[in-house]
Design a protein around this motif. Structure first.
Motif, PDB file in Angstrom:
ATOM      1  N   ASP A 123       9.768  12.591 -25.217  1.00 51.43           N
ATOM      2  CA  ASP A 123      10.371  11.288 -24.932  1.00 51.43           C
ATOM      3  C   ASP A 123      11.090  11.262 -23.592  1.00 51.43           C
ATOM      4  O   ASP A 123      10.947  10.306 -22.823  1.00 51.43           O
ATOM      5  N   LEU A 124      11.885  12.284 -23.299  1.00 52.45           N
ATOM      6  CA  LEU A 124      12.617  12.318 -22.037  1.00 52.45           C
ATOM      7  C   LEU A 124      11.658  12.407 -20.855  1.00 52.45           C
ATOM      8  O   LEU A 124      11.821  11.712 -19.848  1.00 52.45           O
ATOM      9  N   THR A 125      10.640  13.237 -20.980  1.00 50.10           N
ATOM     10  CA  THR A 125       9.657  13.374 -19.902  1.00 50.10           C
ATOM     11  C   THR A 125       8.884  12.080 -19.707  1.00 50.10           C
ATOM     12  O   THR A 125       8.734  11.602 -18.578  1.00 50.10           O
ATOM     13  N   TYR A 126       8.411  11.504 -20.793  1.00 48.12           N
ATOM     14  CA  TYR A 126       7.650  10.256 -20.677  1.00 48.12           C
ATOM     15  C   TYR A 126       8.495   9.166 -20.013  1.00 48.12           C
ATOM     16  O   TYR A 126       8.058   8.535 -19.048  1.00 48.12           O
ATOM     17  N   ASN A 127       9.704   8.943 -20.512  1.00 56.71           N
ATOM     18  CA  ASN A 127      10.532   7.854 -19.991  1.00 56.71           C
ATOM     19  C   ASN A 127      10.977   8.100 -18.555  1.00 56.71           C
ATOM     20  O   ASN A 127      10.960   7.186 -17.727  1.00 56.71           O
ATOM     21  N   SER A 128      11.364   9.318 -18.241  1.00 61.95           N
ATOM     22  CA  SER A 128      11.785   9.640 -16.887  1.00 61.95           C
ATOM     23  C   SER A 128      10.636   9.456 -15.898  1.00 61.95           C
ATOM     24  O   SER A 128      10.799   8.840 -14.841  1.00 61.95           O
ATOM     25  N   ASN A 129       9.476   9.974 -16.254  1.00 67.62           N
ATOM     26  CA  ASN A 129       8.321   9.852 -15.367  1.00 67.62           C
ATOM     27  C   ASN A 129       7.833   8.413 -15.252  1.00 67.62           C
ATOM     28  O   ASN A 129       7.376   7.982 -14.196  1.00 67.62           O
ATOM     29  N   ARG A 130       7.949   7.664 -16.331  1.00 60.95           N
ATOM     30  CA  ARG A 130       7.533   6.255 -16.308  1.00 60.95           C
ATOM     31  C   ARG A 130       8.389   5.464 -15.311  1.00 60.95           C
ATOM     32  O   ARG A 130       7.879   4.631 -14.568  1.00 60.95           O
ATOM     33  N   ILE A 131       9.696   5.753 -15.301  1.00 59.96           N
ATOM     34  CA  ILE A 131      10.596   5.102 -14.353  1.00 59.96           C
ATOM     35  C   ILE A 131      10.151   5.390 -12.920  1.00 59.96           C
ATOM     36  O   ILE A 131      10.254   4.535 -12.042  1.00 59.96           O
ATOM     37  N   GLU A 132       9.632   6.588 -12.704  1.00 56.64           N
ATOM     38  CA  GLU A 132       9.184   6.994 -11.371  1.00 56.64           C
ATOM     39  C   GLU A 132       7.774   6.502 -11.048  1.00 56.64           C
ATOM     40  O   GLU A 132       7.248   6.781  -9.976  1.00 56.64           O
ATOM     41  N   GLY A 133       7.144   5.791 -11.976  1.00 49.15           N
ATOM     42  CA  GLY A 133       5.839   5.198 -11.696  1.00 49.15           C
ATOM     43  C   GLY A 133       4.641   5.897 -12.311  1.00 49.15           C
ATOM     44  O   GLY A 133       3.505   5.517 -12.030  1.00 49.15           O
ATOM     45  N   SER A 134       4.865   6.905 -13.146  1.00 46.56           N
ATOM     46  CA  SER A 134       3.749   7.596 -13.789  1.00 46.56           C
ATOM     47  C   SER A 134       2.980   6.617 -14.674  1.00 46.56           C
ATOM     48  O   SER A 134       3.560   5.762 -15.341  1.00 46.56           O
ATOM     49  N   LYS A 135       1.684   6.767 -14.680  1.00 41.10           N
ATOM     50  CA  LYS A 135       0.824   5.925 -15.506  1.00 41.10           C
ATOM     51  C   LYS A 135       0.414   6.600 -16.816  1.00 41.10           C
ATOM     52  O   LYS A 135      -0.323   6.026 -17.610  1.00 41.10           O
ATOM     53  N   LEU A 136       0.897   7.835 -17.037  1.00 43.32           N
ATOM     54  CA  LEU A 136       0.566   8.525 -18.287  1.00 43.32           C
ATOM     55  C   LEU A 136       1.161   7.774 -19.466  1.00 43.32           C
ATOM     56  O   LEU A 136       2.294   7.283 -19.401  1.00 43.32           O
ATOM     57  N   THR A 137       0.417   7.706 -20.551  1.00 51.09           N
ATOM     58  CA  THR A 137       0.934   7.093 -21.771  1.00 51.09           C
ATOM     59  C   THR A 137       1.804   8.106 -22.512  1.00 51.09           C
ATOM     60  O   THR A 137       1.788   9.311 -22.216  1.00 51.09           O
ATOM     61  N   HIS A 138       2.529   7.617 -23.497  1.00 48.17           N
ATOM     62  CA  HIS A 138       3.343   8.505 -24.327  1.00 48.17           C
ATOM     63  C   HIS A 138       2.446   9.527 -25.010  1.00 48.17           C
ATOM     64  O   HIS A 138       2.775  10.720 -25.080  1.00 48.17           O
ATOM     65  N   ASP A 139       1.301   9.082 -25.530  1.00 47.81           N
ATOM     66  CA  ASP A 139       0.373  10.002 -26.200  1.00 47.81           C
ATOM     67  C   ASP A 139      -0.190  11.048 -25.238  1.00 47.81           C
ATOM     68  O   ASP A 139      -0.364  12.207 -25.615  1.00 47.81           O
ATOM     69  N   GLN A 140      -0.487  10.664 -24.006  1.00 49.07           N
ATOM     70  CA  GLN A 140      -0.981  11.635 -23.020  1.00 49.07           C
ATOM     71  C   GLN A 140       0.106  12.663 -22.694  1.00 49.07           C
ATOM     72  O   GLN A 140      -0.183  13.857 -22.583  1.00 49.07           O
ATOM     73  N   THR A 141       1.341  12.193 -22.570  1.00 56.06           N
ATOM     74  CA  THR A 141       2.459  13.101 -22.311  1.00 56.06           C
ATOM     75  C   THR A 141       2.614  14.085 -23.466  1.00 56.06           C
ATOM     76  O   THR A 141       2.767  15.289 -23.253  1.00 56.06           O
ATOM     77  N   ARG A 142       2.555  13.579 -24.690  1.00 55.31           N
ATOM     78  CA  ARG A 142       2.657  14.436 -25.871  1.00 55.31           C
ATOM     79  C   ARG A 142       1.523  15.450 -25.892  1.00 55.31           C
ATOM     80  O   ARG A 142       1.735  16.643 -26.130  1.00 55.31           O
ATOM     81  N   TYR A 143       0.319  15.017 -25.599  1.00 54.31           N
ATOM     82  CA  TYR A 143      -0.844  15.900 -25.616  1.00 54.31           C
ATOM     83  C   TYR A 143      -0.695  17.018 -24.596  1.00 54.31           C
ATOM     84  O   TYR A 143      -0.985  18.187 -24.888  1.00 54.31           O
ATOM     85  N   ILE A 144      -0.229  16.678 -23.398  1.00 51.21           N
ATOM     86  CA  ILE A 144      -0.022  17.698 -22.363  1.00 51.21           C
ATOM     87  C   ILE A 144       1.020  18.707 -22.829  1.00 51.21           C
ATOM     88  O   ILE A 144       0.844  19.916 -22.678  1.00 51.21           O
ATOM     89  N   PHE A 145       2.114  18.231 -23.437  1.00 47.45           N
ATOM     90  CA  PHE A 145       3.152  19.140 -23.913  1.00 47.45           C
ATOM     91  C   PHE A 145       2.628  20.046 -25.027  1.00 47.45           C
ATOM     92  O   PHE A 145       2.851  21.250 -25.019  1.00 47.45           O
ATOM     93  N   GLU A 146       1.935  19.478 -25.983  1.00 50.76           N
ATOM     94  CA  GLU A 146       1.504  20.237 -27.161  1.00 50.76           C
ATOM     95  C   GLU A 146       0.346  21.182 -26.890  1.00 50.76           C
ATOM     96  O   GLU A 146       0.229  22.217 -27.538  1.00 50.76           O
ATOM     97  N   THR A 147      -0.517  20.847 -25.949  1.00 47.53           N
ATOM     98  CA  THR A 147      -1.725  21.653 -25.749  1.00 47.53           C
ATOM     99  C   THR A 147      -1.814  22.303 -24.369  1.00 47.53           C
ATOM    100  O   THR A 147      -2.687  23.135 -24.150  1.00 47.53           O
TER     101      THR A 147
END
Length: 90
Positions: free
Chosen positions: A20-44
């Motif tokens: 959540d922190l990574t997704y929201n922080s990066n989203r503020i900076e303009g990242s286009k990754l979705t929450h699910d993509q962020t989760r997938y990168i973290f988990e795998t």
């Protein structure tokens, strides 16, 4: 959180904070990754196959953010010094 990190526990506070922190922080900076993509990168530690283009910078920023949170957790009890800050290499 350190115990959960060391145990690689899924679903706990550490797991949720990383995603959540990574997704929201990066989203503020303009990242286009979705929450699910962020989760997938973290988990795998992979990006998975998808039909859409993913900006490499978004992936690098995401993985670096995960590592930064880990460093904060690992160094939480250390005295904050200039040397500590300068020697934290991602």
């Amino acid at each position: 959180m350190k115990e959960e990190k060391d145990m690689k526990l899924n679903g706990g506070i550490y797991h949720r904070t990383q995603i959540d922190l990574t997704y929201n922080s990066n989203r503020i900076e303009g990242s286009k990754l979705t929450h699910d993509q962020t989760r997938y990168i973290f988990e795998t530690n992979t990006i998975g196959a998808s039909g859409e283009s993913i900006n490499v910078d978004d992936i690098i920023e995401t993985t670096n953010h995960f590592r930064a949170i880990d460093m904060i957790i690992d160094k939480a009890k250390a005295k904050l010094t200039e040397s500590l800050i300068k020697n934290c290499i991602f």
